[in-house]
Design a protein around this motif. Structure first.
Motif, PDB file in Angstrom:
ATOM      1  N   ARG A  41       0.626  -1.179  -0.004  1.00  0.00           N
ATOM      2  CA  ARG A  41      -0.122  -0.039   0.155  1.00  0.00           C
ATOM      3  C   ARG A  41       1.077   1.118   0.015  1.00  0.00           C
ATOM      4  N   GLY A  42       1.926   1.184   0.304  1.00  0.00           N
ATOM      5  CA  GLY A  42       3.076   2.427   0.309  1.00  0.00           C
ATOM      6  C   GLY A  42       2.844   3.164   1.567  1.00  0.00           C
ATOM      7  N   PHE A  43       2.492   2.256   2.537  1.00  0.00           N
ATOM      8  CA  PHE A  43       2.449   2.697   4.070  1.00  0.00           C
ATOM      9  C   PHE A  43       3.620   2.332   4.767  1.00  0.00           C
ATOM     10  N   ASN A  44       4.561   3.220   4.918  1.00  0.00           N
ATOM     11  CA  ASN A  44       5.769   3.029   5.457  1.00  0.00           C
ATOM     12  C   ASN A  44       6.349   3.689   6.727  1.00  0.00           C
ATOM     13  N   PRO A  45       5.511   3.733   7.801  1.00  0.00           N
ATOM     14  CA  PRO A  45       5.843   4.378   8.940  1.00  0.00           C
ATOM     15  C   PRO A  45       7.030   3.668   9.727  1.00  0.00           C
ATOM     16  N   LYS A  46       7.721   4.085  10.703  1.00  0.00           N
ATOM     17  CA  LYS A  46       8.559   3.204  11.562  1.00  0.00           C
ATOM     18  C   LYS A  46       7.719   2.266  12.215  1.00  0.00           C
ATOM     19  N   PHE A  47       8.079   0.964  11.789  1.00  0.00           N
ATOM     20  CA  PHE A  47       7.573  -0.028  12.639  1.00  0.00           C
ATOM     21  C   PHE A  47       8.346  -0.643  13.678  1.00  0.00           C
ATOM     22  N   PHE A  48       7.784  -0.774  14.966  1.00  0.00           N
ATOM     23  CA  PHE A  48       8.588  -1.421  16.140  1.00  0.00           C
ATOM     24  C   PHE A  48       7.557  -2.542  16.509  1.00  0.00           C
ATOM     25  N   LEU A  49       8.297  -3.587  16.928  1.00  0.00           N
ATOM     26  CA  LEU A  49       7.738  -4.990  17.146  1.00  0.00           C
ATOM     27  C   LEU A  49       8.405  -5.157  18.813  1.00  0.00           C
ATOM     28  N   PHE A  50       7.256  -5.695  19.474  1.00  0.00           N
ATOM     29  CA  PHE A  50       7.853  -6.298  20.904  1.00  0.00           C
ATOM     30  C   PHE A  50       8.637  -7.395  20.822  1.00  0.00           C
ATOM     31  N   ALA A  51       9.382  -7.805  21.847  1.00  0.00           N
ATOM     32  CA  ALA A  51      10.499  -8.873  22.041  1.00  0.00           C
ATOM     33  C   ALA A  51       9.817 -10.344  21.417  1.00  0.00           C
ATOM     34  N   GLY A  52      10.326 -10.782  20.413  1.00  0.00           N
ATOM     35  CA  GLY A  52       9.785 -11.968  19.681  1.00  0.00           C
ATOM     36  C   GLY A  52      10.825 -12.814  18.980  1.00  0.00           C
ATOM     37  N   GLY A  53      10.326 -13.686  18.317  1.00  0.00           N
ATOM     38  CA  GLY A  53      11.233 -14.619  17.367  1.00  0.00           C
ATOM     39  C   GLY A  53      11.486 -13.643  16.134  1.00  0.00           C
ATOM     40  N   VAL A  54      12.848 -13.431  15.776  1.00  0.00           N
ATOM     41  CA  VAL A  54      13.527 -12.727  14.910  1.00  0.00           C
ATOM     42  C   VAL A  54      13.477 -13.769  13.598  1.00  0.00           C
ATOM     43  N   THR A  55      13.913 -14.958  13.831  1.00  0.00           N
ATOM     44  CA  THR A  55      13.852 -15.939  12.846  1.00  0.00           C
ATOM     45  C   THR A  55      12.713 -16.368  12.256  1.00  0.00           C
ATOM     46  N   PRO A  56      11.513 -16.580  13.119  1.00  0.00           N
ATOM     47  CA  PRO A  56      10.263 -16.793  12.556  1.00  0.00           C
ATOM     48  C   PRO A  56       9.608 -15.620  11.662  1.00  0.00           C
ATOM     49  N   LEU A  57       9.881 -14.523  11.988  1.00  0.00           N
ATOM     50  CA  LEU A  57       9.549 -13.271  11.556  1.00  0.00           C
ATOM     51  C   LEU A  57      10.193 -13.154  10.295  1.00  0.00           C
TER      52      LEU A  57
END
Length: 389
Positions: A256-272
């Protein structure tokens, strides 16, 4: 036997004090007479998602704990007892987690519960283990209800969602001067806990929430949530979601061209990264343990060595579980007699340097870690950063 010896023995047995002592000795259970503790084993129950949309995290948690426990067991265990980890799949479904937990407590007779995943799972089983007085150790969630008020039978390791959101908002506002922050969250206990932490951080700075996108748990139906956030047009979006719907959200946002800063809580880097691919690049993640890819702390070196020996890839999630197993074993070593109540009393006094990480509990603090780390995904890998500038 002569009549004189028989008479003497009969007299001794009929002595009220002696007979009472004999009955006491015969009726006294062995020193290991606590559910989940035998002469040779200590039983732990772990219910989490080994299949389904959160299986990537559940498998990593199982791996981290198993690697450490296997090392301890190979060295003759704890005071001669080996730790047996019983793992059941709940598919990130509260009903199944309830079933598994009851089985652990009523049939398997485990000593404690360890390494559960998710706020909704924890919320569903709190009445079960508290009523049975079974310790609930180091769940993979930062939910406030597991920390405040302090419950005697609940111990968490990771920093809370409130801790994480405070760091997120602090860095966004101070480093990037961002004033418009929205939230993308799962519509359940996970999302509620994360959203509540975010609202506290925003109120502290007299800032409104700009955009509120919610989606149903165990689905990837994120379109309505995305539309709400696109319409609100925040400069940053904080995400409280498992990796699968997060990955779908990131892909659709980029489309969609929606590009804010994305912040994610502590979780698995590899699966994401596996789910989102290149669309995960640029996502900033808080972590409750150091990034195993570039940390020089002794705990990370020990973890990497053991994971390599087991033929497993490193990830912050399995490092967190590995650390939890290490803390559990340290508390076991200090507990005598080995009962649940004695173990809890030991944990409430435990202060340890776990290879460069300070872990401590008290009667008024059942959260072992308070430090947070920042990482940014670049070219499919997590890189440690100090700020967002």
């Amino acid at each position: 036997m002569t009549s004189r010896k028989f008479f003497r023995l009969n007299s001794i047995i009929k002595n009220p004090f002696i007979s009472s002592l004999i009955l006491l000795l015969l009726s006294t259970p062995p020193l290991w007479a606590e559910d989940g503790v035998t002469e040779k084993e200590i039983l732990l129950g772990m219910s989490n998602a080994q299949t389904g949309p959160l299986s990537g995290v559940g498998i990593l948690i199982k791996e981290g704990a198993a690697v450490f426990f296997n090392k301890v067991n190979a060295a003759e265990g704890v005071h001669g007892r080996k730790i047996k980890l019983i793992v059941s799949d709940d598919g990130y479904q509260p009903a199944k987690a309830i079933e598994n937990t009851r089985k652990f407590i009523e049939e398997e007779k485990v000593f404690a519960l360890f390494g559960y995943v998710g706020s909704p799972i924890s919320a569903s089983i709190v009445p079960i283990f508290t009523r049975a007085h079974v310790p609930y150790l180091f769940p993979f969630t930062g939910a406030r209800f597991l920390r405040n008020p302090v419950d005697r039978y609940i111990f968490t390791l990771r920093a809370s969602y409130a801790d994480e959101t405070e760091v997120m908002v602090e860095r966004l506002t101070e480093d990037l001067k961002i004033t418009k922050i929205g939230v993308f969250s799962q519509d359940d206990a996970l999302g509620e806990a994360g959203r509540a932490g975010l609202m506290r951080a925003l109120r502290k700075r007299n800032m409104p929430l700009v955009g509120d996108g919610k989606f149903e748990r165990n689905t990837i139906n994120v379109d309505v949530a995305l539309e709400a956030l696109v319409k609100a047009n925040p400069e940053a979006v904080i995400m409280f979601c498992p990796y699968t719907p997060c990955a779908v959200f990131l892909k659709k946002a980029k489309e969609r061209g929606f590009n804010p800063k994305f912040f994610l809580f502590a979780g698995g880097v590899t699966p994401l990264v596996q789910e989102a691919g290149k669309d995960a690049d640029g996502v900033i993640m808080t972590q409750v343990v150091p990034n195993p890819s570039d940390s020089s702390l002794p705990i990370v070196k020990e973890y990497l060595s053991d994971m390599k020996a087991a033929g497993l890839a490193p990830d912050p999630v399995s490092l967190e579980s590995y650390l939890g197993a290490k803390v559990f074993v340290e508390a076991l070593k200090k507990t005598s007699p080995l009962t649940r109540e004695a173990f809890i009393s030991t944990l409430e006094k435990l202060k340890m340097n776990a290879g460069g990480l300070e872990v401590w509990f008290s009667p008024n603090n059942h959260q072992g870690l308070h430090q947070l780390f920042l990482t940014k995904i670049e070219n499919g890998k997590a890189v440690t950063i100090q700020n967002l500038k």
